[in-house]
Write a protein that holds these residues in place. Structure first.
Motif, PDB file in Angstrom:
ATOM      1  N   MET A   1      20.637  49.167 122.973  1.00  0.00           N
ATOM      2  CA  MET A   1      20.652  47.762 123.456  1.00  0.00           C
ATOM      3  C   MET A   1      21.496  47.035 122.440  1.00  0.00           C
ATOM      4  O   MET A   1      21.405  47.075 121.256  1.00  0.00           O
ATOM      5  N   THR A   2      22.015  45.889 122.642  1.00  0.00           N
ATOM      6  CA  THR A   2      22.883  45.112 121.863  1.00  0.00           C
ATOM      7  C   THR A   2      22.075  44.170 121.338  1.00  0.00           C
ATOM      8  O   THR A   2      21.257  43.339 121.887  1.00  0.00           O
ATOM      9  N   GLU A   3      22.108  43.951 119.904  1.00  0.00           N
ATOM     10  CA  GLU A   3      21.506  42.736 119.438  1.00  0.00           C
ATOM     11  C   GLU A   3      21.874  41.272 119.818  1.00  0.00           C
ATOM     12  O   GLU A   3      23.127  41.075 119.950  1.00  0.00           O
ATOM     13  N   ARG A   4      20.966  40.364 120.038  1.00  0.00           N
ATOM     14  CA  ARG A   4      21.292  39.011 120.171  1.00  0.00           C
ATOM     15  C   ARG A   4      20.929  38.240 119.037  1.00  0.00           C
ATOM     16  O   ARG A   4      19.715  38.242 118.528  1.00  0.00           O
ATOM     17  N   ILE A   5      22.012  37.746 118.412  1.00  0.00           N
ATOM     18  CA  ILE A   5      21.659  36.909 117.332  1.00  0.00           C
ATOM     19  C   ILE A   5      21.782  35.139 117.821  1.00  0.00           C
ATOM     20  O   ILE A   5      22.965  34.759 118.309  1.00  0.00           O
ATOM     21  N   ARG A   6      20.871  34.430 117.382  1.00  0.00           N
ATOM     22  CA  ARG A   6      20.727  33.043 118.086  1.00  0.00           C
ATOM     23  C   ARG A   6      20.762  32.395 116.771  1.00  0.00           C
ATOM     24  O   ARG A   6      20.124  32.388 115.599  1.00  0.00           O
ATOM     25  N   ILE A   7      21.500  30.893 116.794  1.00  0.00           N
ATOM     26  CA  ILE A   7      21.859  30.048 115.752  1.00  0.00           C
ATOM     27  C   ILE A   7      21.156  28.804 116.248  1.00  0.00           C
ATOM     28  O   ILE A   7      21.413  28.203 117.250  1.00  0.00           O
ATOM     29  N   SER A   8      20.376  28.219 115.505  1.00  0.00           N
ATOM     30  CA  SER A   8      20.095  26.701 115.675  1.00  0.00           C
ATOM     31  C   SER A   8      20.613  25.995 114.594  1.00  0.00           C
ATOM     32  O   SER A   8      20.646  26.161 113.387  1.00  0.00           O
ATOM     33  N   THR A   9      20.751  24.579 114.896  1.00  0.00           N
ATOM     34  CA  THR A   9      21.602  23.557 114.130  1.00  0.00           C
ATOM     35  C   THR A   9      20.286  22.843 113.666  1.00  0.00           C
ATOM     36  O   THR A   9      20.408  21.720 112.573  1.00  0.00           O
ATOM     37  N   GLY A  10      18.918  23.017 114.136  1.00  0.00           N
ATOM     38  CA  GLY A  10      17.852  22.175 113.871  1.00  0.00           C
ATOM     39  C   GLY A  10      17.846  20.800 114.688  1.00  0.00           C
ATOM     40  O   GLY A  10      16.859  19.927 114.409  1.00  0.00           O
TER      41      GLY A  10
END
Length: 129
Positions: A1-10
């Motif tokens: 399974m491919t990793e899911r990377i999430r980014i938040s700006t806050g």
């Protein structure tokens, strides 16, 4: 399974609405609609060029957090509240993408989430590995 990377700006909107600023899955990165809001304040009120630059800087920062670059961007979508400001918006877009030249769309919309916001931009990148 491919990793899911999430980014938040806050952004205060992210947890309320339930979205991430950017997500990378494999070599594909999707960046959510991005406006000229930093630390909860609108940047460049009344200035479409300044708002476009700010939104694109946030997009660039988000891409870098997931290991991508502006040169990996293959598509942008620009939602603008006044299409007559297309030249100022287009000029700012060109400052970031003149040599990259992703496919791009610019459409006029009735309004954005806050009345002082003039531009919202989405981006899609494919990372060359």
């Amino acid at each position: 399974m491919t990793e899911r990377i999430r980014i938040s700006t806050g952004s205060s909107w992210e947890p309320v609405v339930g979205y991430s600023r950017a997500i990378r899955v494999g070599n594909r990165v999707e960046v959510a609609g991005t406006t000229a809001v930093r630390d909860g304040k609108t940047v460049g009120i009344g200035d479409a060029h300044a708002q476009t630059v700010c939104a694109l800087e946030i997009i660039k920062e988000s891409l870098e957090k997931v290991g991508a670059k502006l040169s990996d961007v293959v598509r942008t979508r620009m939602f603008v509240t006044d299409i007559s400001k297309w030249e100022a918006i287009g000029k700012a877009h060109g400052e970031f993408f003149r040599d990259i030249r992703p496919v791009a769309t610019m459409v006029e919309v009735k309004s954005l989430i806050e009345p002082e916001l003039l531009v919202e931009i989405e981006a899609v990148a494919i990372v060359s590995e």
